[in-house]
Design an enzyme around this catalytic site. Structure first.
Site, PDB file in Angstrom:
ATOM      1  N   TYR A 118       0.737  -1.076   0.155  1.00  0.00           N
ATOM      2  CA  TYR A 118      -0.138  -0.007   0.042  1.00  0.00           C
ATOM      3  C   TYR A 118       0.961   1.067  -0.094  1.00  0.00           C
ATOM      4  CZ  TYR A 118      -4.385   2.370   0.453  1.00  0.00           C
ATOM      5  OH  TYR A 118      -5.564   3.161   0.288  1.00  0.00           O
TER       6      TYR A 118
ATOM      7  N   LYS B 199      -2.964   8.562   2.826  1.00  0.00           N
ATOM      8  CA  LYS B 199      -4.203   8.207   3.357  1.00  0.00           C
ATOM      9  C   LYS B 199      -4.101   8.959   4.836  1.00  0.00           C
ATOM     10  CE  LYS B 199      -7.127   6.250   0.492  1.00  0.00           C
ATOM     11  NZ  LYS B 199      -7.886   7.362  -0.275  1.00  0.00           N
TER      12      LYS B 199
HETATM   13  P1  NAD Z   1     -12.068   3.920  -8.592  1.00  0.00           P
HETATM   14  O1  NAD Z   1     -10.961   3.756  -9.248  1.00  0.00           O
HETATM   15  O2  NAD Z   1     -13.359   3.610  -9.092  1.00  0.00           O
HETATM   16  O3  NAD Z   1     -12.331   5.492  -8.042  1.00  0.00           O
HETATM   17  C1  NAD Z   1     -10.996   6.140  -8.082  1.00  0.00           C
HETATM   18  C2  NAD Z   1     -11.562   7.399  -8.640  1.00  0.00           C
HETATM   19  O4  NAD Z   1     -10.497   8.671  -8.354  1.00  0.00           O
HETATM   20  C3  NAD Z   1     -11.682   7.384 -10.094  1.00  0.00           C
HETATM   21  O5  NAD Z   1     -13.043   7.845 -10.297  1.00  0.00           O
HETATM   22  C4  NAD Z   1     -10.694   8.317 -10.705  1.00  0.00           C
HETATM   23  O6  NAD Z   1     -11.086   8.886 -11.791  1.00  0.00           O
HETATM   24  C5  NAD Z   1     -10.605   9.361  -9.686  1.00  0.00           C
HETATM   25  N1  NAD Z   1      -9.400  10.216  -9.923  1.00  0.00           N
HETATM   26  C6  NAD Z   1      -8.017   9.826  -9.813  1.00  0.00           C
HETATM   27  N2  NAD Z   1      -7.236  11.040 -10.249  1.00  0.00           N
HETATM   28  C7  NAD Z   1      -7.951  12.042 -10.203  1.00  0.00           C
HETATM   29  C8  NAD Z   1      -7.917  13.537 -10.352  1.00  0.00           C
HETATM   30  N3  NAD Z   1      -6.621  13.727 -10.646  1.00  0.00           N
HETATM   31  N4  NAD Z   1      -8.819  13.937 -10.641  1.00  0.00           N
HETATM   32  C9  NAD Z   1     -10.129  13.683 -10.195  1.00  0.00           C
HETATM   33  N5  NAD Z   1     -10.327  12.248 -10.242  1.00  0.00           N
HETATM   34  C10 NAD Z   1      -9.365  11.516  -9.987  1.00  0.00           C
HETATM   35  O7  NAD Z   1     -11.676   3.214  -7.155  1.00  0.00           O
HETATM   36  P2  NAD Z   1     -12.692   3.127  -5.667  1.00  0.00           P
HETATM   37  O8  NAD Z   1     -11.884   1.945  -4.863  1.00  0.00           O
HETATM   38  O9  NAD Z   1     -13.950   3.270  -5.748  1.00  0.00           O
HETATM   39  O10 NAD Z   1     -11.739   4.321  -4.893  1.00  0.00           O
HETATM   40  C11 NAD Z   1     -12.463   5.557  -4.343  1.00  0.00           C
HETATM   41  C12 NAD Z   1     -11.683   5.823  -3.096  1.00  0.00           C
HETATM   42  O11 NAD Z   1     -11.951   4.754  -1.893  1.00  0.00           O
HETATM   43  C13 NAD Z   1     -10.256   6.189  -2.789  1.00  0.00           C
HETATM   44  O12 NAD Z   1     -10.028   7.301  -2.190  1.00  0.00           O
HETATM   45  C14 NAD Z   1      -9.663   4.975  -2.681  1.00  0.00           C
HETATM   46  O13 NAD Z   1      -8.401   5.004  -2.075  1.00  0.00           O
HETATM   47  C15 NAD Z   1     -10.796   4.489  -1.140  1.00  0.00           C
HETATM   48  N6  NAD Z   1     -10.715   3.403  -0.772  1.00  0.00           N
HETATM   49  C16 NAD Z   1     -10.945   1.804  -1.821  1.00  0.00           C
HETATM   50  C17 NAD Z   1     -10.745   0.862  -1.325  1.00  0.00           C
HETATM   51  C18 NAD Z   1     -10.913  -0.414  -1.995  1.00  0.00           C
HETATM   52  O14 NAD Z   1     -10.882  -1.448  -1.771  1.00  0.00           O
HETATM   53  N7  NAD Z   1     -11.505  -0.161  -3.215  1.00  0.00           N
HETATM   54  C19 NAD Z   1     -10.542   0.909   0.075  1.00  0.00           C
HETATM   55  C20 NAD Z   1     -10.830   1.903   1.116  1.00  0.00           C
HETATM   56  C21 NAD Z   1     -10.572   3.210   0.552  1.00  0.00           C
END
Ligand code: NAD
Length: 258
Positions: A159, A166
């Site tokens: 990570y 984070k």
């Molecule tokens: P995802 O890839 O569907 O979403 C990530 C989003 O970030 C995408 O829509 C992408 O376009 C956007 N993004 C990246 N760079 C950008 C920029 N410069 N400007 C605007 N948008 C931008 O994946 P997800 O898992 O839905 O992630 C959403 C959030 O949840 C993130 O912060 C991720 O770290 C967090 N998260 C995810 C998990 C998991 O297991 N999937 C767990 C905990 C937290």
């Protein structure tokens, strides 16, 4: 009874890339409870996907607006457009993160200066910039919710630089909550369990993480996107009116385990 009181409220949802995105699960719930949902996207490809899924929601009030969180100009343009059109913003879902693949695949100690700064800029500073751009339009108070992960406080293999971003995101949540409380704006983070999405694909140890949660968490299973969405809607709503600056875990209780 409308327990959420989000009907006709203007909520900005940032971070839908496709139907698997955590932000899409949240947007679906918001549409169900009658909120107006303003989507922001970075890539044209995401815009197309959002418009496609929204075809089933033509009787709802929605919008799709470009916003690249790496650019102050893009953030200002997006929020001025949203504020100009809707007048008041009641809530924001910040579900955005990104790091260079090489920084997740090499050892953390080898993280480049650029890679470190880029992950911080996109995944942590963006919350600060967005809150500041939205603030002039959050004239009735409101709620900002961001998405974090356990890697903020524990070392999770692979990570790396995202864990450090984070940690900054969770600290920024507390500082923003302190600053904006006086304006009636609450700021909270949801620490979500592992969910298979586009972003998760970038984490090399993701399958191991899913397996460990099944094995060790109190609930002995992984969480669903819907469970994360439910808690996010609560945090956006009046049901959580006394809560700000917190990181709330939706992770089958995994974080409490030794
Ligand atoms: P995802 O890839 O569907 O979403 C990530 C989003 O970030 C995408 O829509 C992408 O376009 C956007 N993004 C990246 N760079 C950008 C920029 N410069 N400007 C605007 N948008 C931008 O994946 P997800 O898992 O839905 O992630 C959403 C959030 O949840 C993130 O912060 C991720 O770290 C967090 N998260 C995810 C998990 C998991 O297991 N999937 C767990 C905990 C937290």
């Amino acid at each position: 009874m409308d327990v959420f009181q989000l009907k006709n409220k203007n909520i900005v949802v940032m971070g839908v890339a496709n139907e698997r995105s955590i932000a899409w699960g949240i947007a679906k719930k918001l549409l169900e409870v009658g909120a107006n949902v303003i989507f922001t996207y970075r890539k044209e490809r995401s815009k197309g996907k959002i418009e496609k899924v929204l075809a089933a929601y033509t009787d709802h009030n929605t919008d799709v607006i470009e916003c690249d969180v790496n650019s102050d100009e893009s953030i200002a343009k997006a929020f001025n457009e949203i504020g100009g059109k809707y007048g008041v913003i009641h809530g924001i879902v910040h579900s955005v993160a990104f790091a260079h693949a090489e920084d997740l695949h090499s050892r953390f100690v080898e993280t480049s200066r650029d890679g470190y700064a880029f992950a911080q800029d996109t995944s942590a500073y963006s919350l600060v910039a967005v809150a500041n751009a939205a603030r002039p339009f959050m004239t009735e108070g409101g709620s900002i919710v961001t998405m974090s992960y356990l890697g903020a406080e524990r070392v999770l293999d692979g990570y790396n630089v995202m864990g450090v971003a984070k940690a900054a995101l969770e600290a920024s949540t507390r500082y923003l909550a302190h600053d904006l409380g006086v304006e009636g704006i609450r700021v909270n983070a949801i620490s979500a369990g592992a969910i298979r999405t586009l972003a998760a694909k970038g984490v090399p140890s993701f399958n191991t993480i899913l397996h460990q949660i099944e094995e060790k968490s109190p609930l002995k299973r992984n969480v669903t996107s819907e469970e994360v969405a439910n808690m996010t809607v609560v945090m956006l709503s009046q049901l959580s009116s006394g809560v700000t600056g917190e990181t709330i875990y939706v992770d089958s209780g995994y974080n409490i385990m030794g």
